[in-house]
Design an enzyme around this catalytic site. Sequence first.
Site, PDB file in Angstrom:
ATOM      1  N   SER A   1      13.942 -33.758 -45.766  1.00 22.12           N
ATOM      2  CA  SER A   1      15.781 -34.465 -45.315  1.00 22.12           C
ATOM      3  C   SER A   1      15.395 -33.965 -43.791  1.00 22.12           C
ATOM      4  O   SER A   1      15.571 -32.996 -43.081  1.00 22.12           O
ATOM      5  CB  SER A   1      16.439 -33.812 -46.129  1.00 22.12           C
ATOM      6  OG  SER A   1      17.621 -33.721 -45.561  1.00 22.12           O
TER       7      SER A   1
ATOM      8  N   HIS B   1      13.643 -38.689 -45.803  1.00 17.61           N
ATOM      9  CA  HIS B   1      14.782 -38.710 -46.675  1.00 17.61           C
ATOM     10  C   HIS B   1      15.873 -38.530 -45.712  1.00 17.61           C
ATOM     11  O   HIS B   1      16.068 -37.783 -44.672  1.00 17.61           O
ATOM     12  CB  HIS B   1      15.066 -37.584 -47.664  1.00 17.61           C
ATOM     13  CG  HIS B   1      16.832 -37.403 -48.590  1.00 17.61           C
ATOM     14  ND1 HIS B   1      16.442 -38.434 -49.548  1.00 17.61           N
ATOM     15  CD2 HIS B   1      17.151 -36.219 -47.919  1.00 17.61           C
ATOM     16  CE1 HIS B   1      17.507 -37.770 -50.432  1.00 17.61           C
ATOM     17  NE2 HIS B   1      18.215 -37.560 -49.246  1.00 17.61           N
TER      18      HIS B   1
ATOM     19  N   ASP C   1      19.923 -38.798 -44.860  1.00 22.15           N
ATOM     20  CA  ASP C   1      20.870 -38.340 -45.301  1.00 22.15           C
ATOM     21  C   ASP C   1      22.421 -38.769 -44.552  1.00 22.15           C
ATOM     22  O   ASP C   1      22.736 -38.240 -43.272  1.00 22.15           O
ATOM     23  CB  ASP C   1      21.108 -37.105 -45.187  1.00 22.15           C
ATOM     24  CG  ASP C   1      20.343 -35.751 -46.350  1.00 22.15           C
ATOM     25  OD1 ASP C   1      20.439 -36.435 -47.607  1.00 22.15           O
ATOM     26  OD2 ASP C   1      20.124 -34.849 -46.247  1.00 22.15           O
TER      27      ASP C   1
ATOM     28  N   MET D   1      26.561 -38.769 -44.001  1.00 21.48           N
ATOM     29  CA  MET D   1      27.995 -38.178 -44.062  1.00 21.48           C
ATOM     30  C   MET D   1      28.633 -38.627 -44.091  1.00 21.48           C
ATOM     31  O   MET D   1      29.012 -39.294 -42.426  1.00 21.48           O
ATOM     32  CB  MET D   1      27.578 -36.832 -44.112  1.00 21.48           C
ATOM     33  CG  MET D   1      26.558 -36.679 -44.670  1.00 21.48           C
ATOM     34  SD  MET D   1      26.834 -34.652 -44.960  1.00 21.48           S
ATOM     35  CE  MET D   1      24.976 -33.842 -45.734  1.00 21.48           C
TER      36      MET D   1
ATOM     37  N   HIS E   1      20.246 -42.347 -48.359  1.00 20.23           N
ATOM     38  CA  HIS E   1      20.829 -41.332 -48.959  1.00 20.23           C
ATOM     39  C   HIS E   1      22.192 -41.296 -48.330  1.00 20.23           C
ATOM     40  O   HIS E   1      22.605 -40.706 -47.468  1.00 20.23           O
ATOM     41  CB  HIS E   1      20.741 -40.104 -49.380  1.00 20.23           C
ATOM     42  CG  HIS E   1      20.860 -39.271 -49.699  1.00 20.23           C
ATOM     43  ND1 HIS E   1      21.572 -37.532 -50.271  1.00 20.23           N
ATOM     44  CD2 HIS E   1      22.122 -39.342 -51.037  1.00 20.23           C
ATOM     45  CE1 HIS E   1      22.245 -37.721 -51.105  1.00 20.23           C
ATOM     46  NE2 HIS E   1      23.072 -38.376 -51.623  1.00 20.23           N
TER      47      HIS E   1
ATOM     48  N   MET F   1      25.948 -40.591 -48.024  1.00 19.84           N
ATOM     49  CA  MET F   1      26.640 -40.023 -49.176  1.00 19.84           C
ATOM     50  C   MET F   1      28.463 -40.158 -48.485  1.00 19.84           C
ATOM     51  O   MET F   1      28.378 -39.718 -47.693  1.00 19.84           O
ATOM     52  CB  MET F   1      26.979 -38.329 -48.932  1.00 19.84           C
ATOM     53  CG  MET F   1      25.870 -37.756 -49.947  1.00 19.84           C
ATOM     54  SD  MET F   1      24.733 -36.272 -49.182  1.00 19.84           S
ATOM     55  CE  MET F   1      24.061 -36.473 -48.154  1.00 19.84           C
TER      56      MET F   1
ATOM     57  N   MET G   1      21.616 -34.800 -57.975  1.00 18.16           N
ATOM     58  CA  MET G   1      21.615 -33.937 -56.905  1.00 18.16           C
ATOM     59  C   MET G   1      21.732 -32.195 -57.197  1.00 18.16           C
ATOM     60  O   MET G   1      22.334 -31.734 -58.341  1.00 18.16           O
ATOM     61  CB  MET G   1      23.314 -33.996 -55.936  1.00 18.16           C
ATOM     62  CG  MET G   1      23.670 -35.333 -55.186  1.00 18.16           C
ATOM     63  SD  MET G   1      21.814 -35.099 -53.522  1.00 18.16           S
ATOM     64  CE  MET G   1      22.577 -33.297 -53.158  1.00 18.16           C
TER      65      MET G   1
ATOM     66  N   GLY H   1      23.001 -29.231 -45.617  1.00 17.20           N
ATOM     67  CA  GLY H   1      21.790 -28.192 -46.224  1.00 17.20           C
ATOM     68  C   GLY H   1      21.839 -26.917 -46.527  1.00 17.20           C
ATOM     69  O   GLY H   1      23.094 -26.159 -45.986  1.00 17.20           O
TER      70      GLY H   1
ATOM     71  N   ASP I   1      17.441 -33.042 -55.184  1.00 12.84           N
ATOM     72  CA  ASP I   1      17.840 -32.872 -54.168  1.00 12.84           C
ATOM     73  C   ASP I   1      18.848 -31.910 -53.283  1.00 12.84           C
ATOM     74  O   ASP I   1      19.603 -31.611 -54.018  1.00 12.84           O
ATOM     75  CB  ASP I   1      18.868 -34.330 -53.012  1.00 12.84           C
ATOM     76  CG  ASP I   1      18.870 -33.834 -51.893  1.00 12.84           C
ATOM     77  OD1 ASP I   1      18.758 -32.879 -51.253  1.00 12.84           O
ATOM     78  OD2 ASP I   1      19.791 -35.262 -51.089  1.00 12.84           O
ATOM     79  N   GLY I   2      18.295 -30.355 -52.875  1.00 13.77           N
ATOM     80  CA  GLY I   2      18.986 -29.294 -52.231  1.00 13.77           C
ATOM     81  C   GLY I   2      18.859 -28.555 -53.306  1.00 13.77           C
ATOM     82  O   GLY I   2      18.476 -28.259 -54.284  1.00 13.77           O
ATOM     83  N   GLY I   3      18.467 -27.400 -52.477  1.00  5.82           N
ATOM     84  CA  GLY I   3      18.505 -26.255 -52.746  1.00  5.82           C
ATOM     85  C   GLY I   3      16.952 -25.782 -52.870  1.00  5.82           C
ATOM     86  O   GLY I   3      16.505 -24.852 -53.895  1.00  5.82           O
TER      87      GLY I   3
HETATM   88  C1  DX5 Z   1      22.466 -32.447 -48.827  1.00  4.58           C
HETATM   89  C2  DX5 Z   1      21.675 -33.578 -49.064  1.00  4.58           C
HETATM   90  C3  DX5 Z   1      20.348 -32.649 -48.586  1.00  4.58           C
HETATM   91  C4  DX5 Z   1      20.046 -32.118 -47.665  1.00  4.58           C
HETATM   92  C5  DX5 Z   1      19.177 -30.977 -48.860  1.00  4.58           C
HETATM   93  O1  DX5 Z   1      23.563 -33.328 -49.088  1.00  4.58           O
HETATM   94  O2  DX5 Z   1      21.980 -34.883 -49.353  1.00  4.58           O
HETATM   95  O3  DX5 Z   1      19.488 -33.714 -48.431  1.00  4.58           O
HETATM   96  O4  DX5 Z   1      19.747 -32.346 -46.749  1.00  4.58           O
HETATM   97  O5  DX5 Z   1      18.485 -30.036 -47.360  1.00  4.58           O
HETATM   98  P1  DX5 Z   1      18.085 -27.948 -48.174  1.00  4.58           P
HETATM   99  O6  DX5 Z   1      17.031 -28.651 -48.685  1.00  4.58           O
HETATM  100  O7  DX5 Z   1      18.176 -27.341 -47.041  1.00  4.58           O
HETATM  101  O8  DX5 Z   1      19.117 -28.172 -49.569  1.00  4.58           O
HETATM  102 ZN    ZN Z   2      19.889 -36.006 -49.964  1.00  4.65          ZN
END
Ligand code: DX5
Ligand code: ZN
Length: 217
Positions: free
Chosen positions: A9, A34, A36, A38, A67, A69, A138, A145, A173-175
Amino acid sequence: MKNFKLAPSILSADFTKLGEDVAVCEKAGVPWLHIDVMDGIFVPNISFGTVIYEKLRKQSELFFDVHLMITEPERYIERFIASGADSVTFHIEATKKPMECIELIKKHGKKVGVSICPETSVDVIREYLDKVDMVLVMSVHPGYGGQSYIEDVNPKITEIRKIMGNDFDIQVDGGIYKENIKSVVDCGANVIVAGTAVFKGDIKENIKNLEAAVCVQ
Ligand code: DX5
Ligand code: ZN
């Protein structure tokens, strides 16, 4: 299950040298990137729009996985496709017109993804499952991130894999870090997004470690 794919990402990339960092990912052999997006309304943060990747498109063969959001994604889907998206994923919670979103993306021959936030149940997307190419589960609250993985989403990954069989993309996606990536894949995910885990430190080394962690028996 379909082959495992790592999707770095760019939200966690160093934007002063984005092209360079993306090239390192590509050279390291990752298949997807990826992206993101927002809007500060659907999520409490603003990231970027098409401008961040339309120039990258000319120098990269990576699969651009966008992605969204953003609220009412149907307003912007075609712009994201025109700028070089290979797939567009929208949030079911962000639109009253999911079929319009799906049709707009399909009309341009791109892959369709539908995403659910950590609290959203699989039931909400059940009727769309046979109309999309991918579900994005998610594993953090979308917006930032560097958050911690929410284990409670694991049964949803397994449930979707059970419904859709092996020939279907399930993205999480995430963490996700080298310490927990294997457990996410073991739940049934085959497309793994990683921001911090890829871009913090040595990108090439990070990618190698994430891929190696998945391959451990
Ligand atoms: C969060 C994003 C993720 C984010 C993941 O809203 O959709 O794609 O960048 O970041 P990490 O891998 O640091 O959790
Ligand atoms: Zn994402």
